[in-house]
Design an enzyme around this catalytic site. Structure first.
Site, PDB file in Angstrom:
ATOM      1  N   THR A 162       6.924  64.814  48.033  1.00 54.47           N
ATOM      2  CA  THR A 162       6.758  63.864  49.348  1.00 54.47           C
ATOM      3  C   THR A 162       8.084  64.322  50.195  1.00 54.47           C
ATOM      4  O   THR A 162       9.237  64.893  49.801  1.00 54.47           O
ATOM      5  CB  THR A 162       7.040  62.534  48.830  1.00 54.47           C
ATOM      6  OG1 THR A 162       8.223  62.216  48.285  1.00 54.47           O
ATOM      7  CG2 THR A 162       5.729  61.902  48.160  1.00 54.47           C
ATOM      8  N   LYS A 199      14.527  66.839  48.322  1.00 54.68           N
ATOM      9  CA  LYS A 199      16.106  66.764  48.332  1.00 54.68           C
ATOM     10  C   LYS A 199      16.702  65.299  48.163  1.00 54.68           C
ATOM     11  O   LYS A 199      17.768  65.209  47.648  1.00 54.68           O
ATOM     12  CB  LYS A 199      16.582  67.544  49.514  1.00 54.68           C
ATOM     13  CG  LYS A 199      16.411  68.963  49.831  1.00 54.68           C
ATOM     14  CD  LYS A 199      16.970  69.500  50.882  1.00 54.68           C
ATOM     15  CE  LYS A 199      16.127  69.253  52.151  1.00 54.68           C
ATOM     16  NZ  LYS A 199      15.105  70.041  52.246  1.00 54.68           N
ATOM     17  N   VAL A 209      16.875  74.217  47.283  1.00 53.00           N
ATOM     18  CA  VAL A 209      17.933  74.964  47.885  1.00 53.00           C
ATOM     19  C   VAL A 209      17.184  76.401  47.953  1.00 53.00           C
ATOM     20  O   VAL A 209      16.795  76.992  46.999  1.00 53.00           O
ATOM     21  CB  VAL A 209      18.980  74.990  46.915  1.00 53.00           C
ATOM     22  CG1 VAL A 209      20.138  75.844  47.463  1.00 53.00           C
ATOM     23  CG2 VAL A 209      19.517  73.582  46.745  1.00 53.00           C
ATOM     24  N   GLY A 255      14.758  77.300  49.582  1.00 49.16           N
ATOM     25  CA  GLY A 255      13.254  77.554  49.517  1.00 49.16           C
ATOM     26  C   GLY A 255      12.570  78.556  48.539  1.00 49.16           C
ATOM     27  O   GLY A 255      12.838  78.243  47.366  1.00 49.16           O
ATOM     28  N   GLY A 280       8.478  76.243  65.730  1.00 48.48           N
ATOM     29  CA  GLY A 280       8.144  75.377  64.510  1.00 48.48           C
ATOM     30  C   GLY A 280       9.195  75.505  63.532  1.00 48.48           C
ATOM     31  O   GLY A 280       9.068  75.198  62.230  1.00 48.48           O
ATOM     32  N   GLU A 318      12.301  69.901  63.260  1.00 51.70           N
ATOM     33  CA  GLU A 318      11.257  68.739  63.620  1.00 51.70           C
ATOM     34  C   GLU A 318      11.590  68.403  64.914  1.00 51.70           C
ATOM     35  O   GLU A 318      12.441  68.996  65.662  1.00 51.70           O
ATOM     36  CB  GLU A 318      11.685  67.680  62.736  1.00 51.70           C
ATOM     37  CG  GLU A 318      11.922  68.156  61.024  1.00 51.70           C
ATOM     38  CD  GLU A 318      10.505  68.311  60.473  1.00 51.70           C
ATOM     39  OE1 GLU A 318       9.603  67.522  61.005  1.00 51.70           O
ATOM     40  OE2 GLU A 318      10.513  68.998  59.680  1.00 51.70           O
ATOM     41  N   ASP A 344      21.323  68.190  56.321  1.00 55.00           N
ATOM     42  CA  ASP A 344      20.174  68.986  55.338  1.00 55.00           C
ATOM     43  C   ASP A 344      21.131  70.154  54.453  1.00 55.00           C
ATOM     44  O   ASP A 344      21.024  70.087  53.122  1.00 55.00           O
ATOM     45  CB  ASP A 344      19.230  69.675  56.485  1.00 55.00           C
ATOM     46  CG  ASP A 344      18.594  70.684  55.077  1.00 55.00           C
ATOM     47  OD1 ASP A 344      17.591  70.305  54.418  1.00 55.00           O
ATOM     48  OD2 ASP A 344      18.522  72.149  55.222  1.00 55.00           O
ATOM     49  N   LYS A 359      21.739  69.921  50.337  1.00 52.68           N
ATOM     50  CA  LYS A 359      21.553  71.357  49.473  1.00 52.68           C
ATOM     51  C   LYS A 359      22.842  71.524  48.637  1.00 52.68           C
ATOM     52  O   LYS A 359      22.933  71.737  47.553  1.00 52.68           O
ATOM     53  CB  LYS A 359      21.230  72.304  50.391  1.00 52.68           C
ATOM     54  CG  LYS A 359      19.661  72.268  50.769  1.00 52.68           C
ATOM     55  CD  LYS A 359      19.359  73.258  52.012  1.00 52.68           C
ATOM     56  CE  LYS A 359      17.972  73.220  52.181  1.00 52.68           C
ATOM     57  NZ  LYS A 359      17.837  73.823  53.589  1.00 52.68           N
ATOM     58  N   GLY A 385       9.679  77.466  54.029  1.00 50.68           N
ATOM     59  CA  GLY A 385       8.495  78.056  54.184  1.00 50.68           C
ATOM     60  C   GLY A 385       7.607  77.256  53.236  1.00 50.68           C
ATOM     61  O   GLY A 385       7.992  77.209  52.100  1.00 50.68           O
TER      62      GLY A 385
END
Lengths: 339, 339
Positions: A96, A125, A152, A154, A207, A210, A221, A225, A317
């Site tokens: 979520t 996170k 962390v 991705g 993209g 946000e 963010d 991480k 991604g």
């Protein structure tokens, strides 16, 4: 291995796609037989102890908006919490969205899964940045694992690298570019000589961020991480509120260009050293391996005996993060086998 | 864990130093109790089933030139082969110099250790570049392990990274800067605008290369590492003779500067793709994470689903390589525990 998937957004769908494509290889190489026994989204759930068909799942979600329309086994309105409690499974995969105020709804999902004796793999996170030490304790107490490689870097195995590849060494400090959006913005500014506002518009167009980019720009963010990485790798017990945070919002094109003339590039660096955590824009020599371009992430681990090691790769991604979830699932499976 | 150390040069001595410093941490963190029961050099051996004192060992070697002068337990003239055969131990650490003609004496040491049921940790590229598949088979047949993290990337865990951190992914190709000396030379040429000859003298001055630097310059050292990496990570069965090799010996300052004007840097790149192995100088965009400076090494793994991941770090050095040996020893210990 029976899996409950909570949240069926980009990462969740990438995960079921990747499992579908890789299923034979995972069986052959790792003896890993994943079976998705429940998927929950905001509309309800699809539940089948025999395992859901991953193609049908994806199609139903795209065509009807919720997995609760899955033919025969869809259940409208059922909550994630009820599914986590009542459905038998070895692992809950929690995907979520991140909420850094109170970590919900992920926090409750993860706690409930651990308490009910289920292993947890998460890409969320929020709960980890707010309460990783407590969640680790809860997992240990219930004799299950919690894994979070996807939070962390991705698809780039930053956490695994530090944990699995630096055995016998001591990590003295961690420094990293942990947010791809801000790195893209800084790269645009320094290479195309545009102001931050323009670089940000470009990031939105592509993209990479946000509608409200403040989590990225303000360094929050990155701080989330950093907390996760530092706690897990250096054995700290820090929370988000312990991080000294400065974002890139006040940087000007002039700052960037002045540094560039001196052979330096500005990067938003998360750093953990001597139990102090900080996120701030720092000038680095342009040849520093952390001076990556575009949306790449990079993390340097300074070790006590054998120098600095840097890992570089895509930071975000859907497929990339899903690949991290699969790595975690394989580890959970290996741990289950040992019991 | 009882260890026989074969070869007591820079890496061997760094290993005993590092074990001495790290002993308490290794016990605490990994339950790892190393005991060096024999060390062999050209003059003979020091042998003690109770474990040699690491400080005495180092002192005797420096002061008298051979561990065979170790008080009480030194044995002049005994061969490594006899020690490997006759002394009880769980692991043989092989650190003799690389020989790419026939791999000796390392090849015989390693074979004998495997045949006598001892696990092997080695930093010797020769035997592996010439016969890794056969040595792997021999280890499997004798139910022991052979590990060699220190042969590629020195202290930077390139091999471990690919094996431990990319589970569930497929590695499509490997590209890397695998030799620090040639990378130093190329960096000097592009930054200081000097000819290769001058850059090479500087590398010699700084101790980055041997008196005869041809193994580095001709790309042979890179090719050895590429063979080891590609076989182990991609499951190939290649030998050194299968690699198409072009060194940097014919590169001119003009080549380097022309590329630089176009925003490219020339790097000596080892590449494995579609089962083809090659080493050659290639121009790369200057922002490519492989464009590292000085003696650094860097390897990019292109994965099928989650993009390219690059690892960067120091490629050589006694302590760095010794830290890789310790990682391997911890893995062997973990494997022994499972039996």
């Amino acid at each position: 291995m029976r899996i409950i998937l909570v949240g069926y957004g980009t990462v969740g769908r990438s995960l079921t796609d990747l499992l579908k494509i890789q299923i034979n290889k995972l069986r052959r190489t790792h003896g890993f037989y994943p079976r998705v026994v429940a998927v929950v989204d905001r509309g309800g759930a699809a539940i089948s102890s025999e395992g859901l068909d991953l193609e049908t799942l994806h199609r139903v979600k795209v065509e009807k908006g919720s997995v609760s329309f899955y033919p025969g086994v869809g259940v409208a309105g059922i909550s994630a919490l009820d599914v986590i409690r009542e459905i038998d499974a070895e692992v809950v995969v929690e995907t979520t969205p991140t909420n850094i105020v109170n970590g919900e709804p992920g926090m409750t999902h993860i706690k409930e899964a651990l308490i009910s004796g289920k292993n947890v793999v998460t890409t969320n996170k929020g709960p980890l940045a707010l309460a990783l030490p407590a969640l680790m304790d809860l997992a240990e107490y219930n004799n299950v694992l919690i894994r979070f490689s996807g939070t962390v870097g991705g698809g780039t195995p930053v956490i695994d690298f530090a944990k699995e590849c630096l055995n016998g060494e001591e990590i003295v400090s961690i420094r990293g570019v942990l947010n791809g959006t801000t790195n893209f913005i800084l790269t645009e500014m320094e290479e195309k000589h545009v102001a931050m506002k323009q670089a940000l518009s470009r990031a939105k167009e592509l993209g990479y961020t946000e509608e409200d980019p403040s989590m990225d720009i303000k360094g929050i963010d990155s701080a989330c991480k950093l907390v996760i990485l530092a706690n897990w790798v250096m054995g700290l017990r820090k929370k988000l509120e312990d991080v000294e945070i400065e974002g890139i919002e006040n940087l000007t094109l002039k700052n960037v260009e002045e540094r560039k003339r001196r052979g330096e590039l500005i990067r938003l660096i998360g750093e953990a050293r001597d139990e102090e955590l900080s996120v701030k824009p720092l000038p680095l020599p342009k040849h520093d391996p952390l001076c990556v371009k575009g949306t790449l992430n990079a993390v340097t681990f300074q070790t006590k005996f054998s120098g600095e090691k840097t890992i570089v790769g895509p930071g975000a991604g859907g497929v990339e993060t899903a690949s991290a979830v699969i790595r975690d699932l394989i580890r959970v499976k290996a741990a289950l086998m040992k019991r």
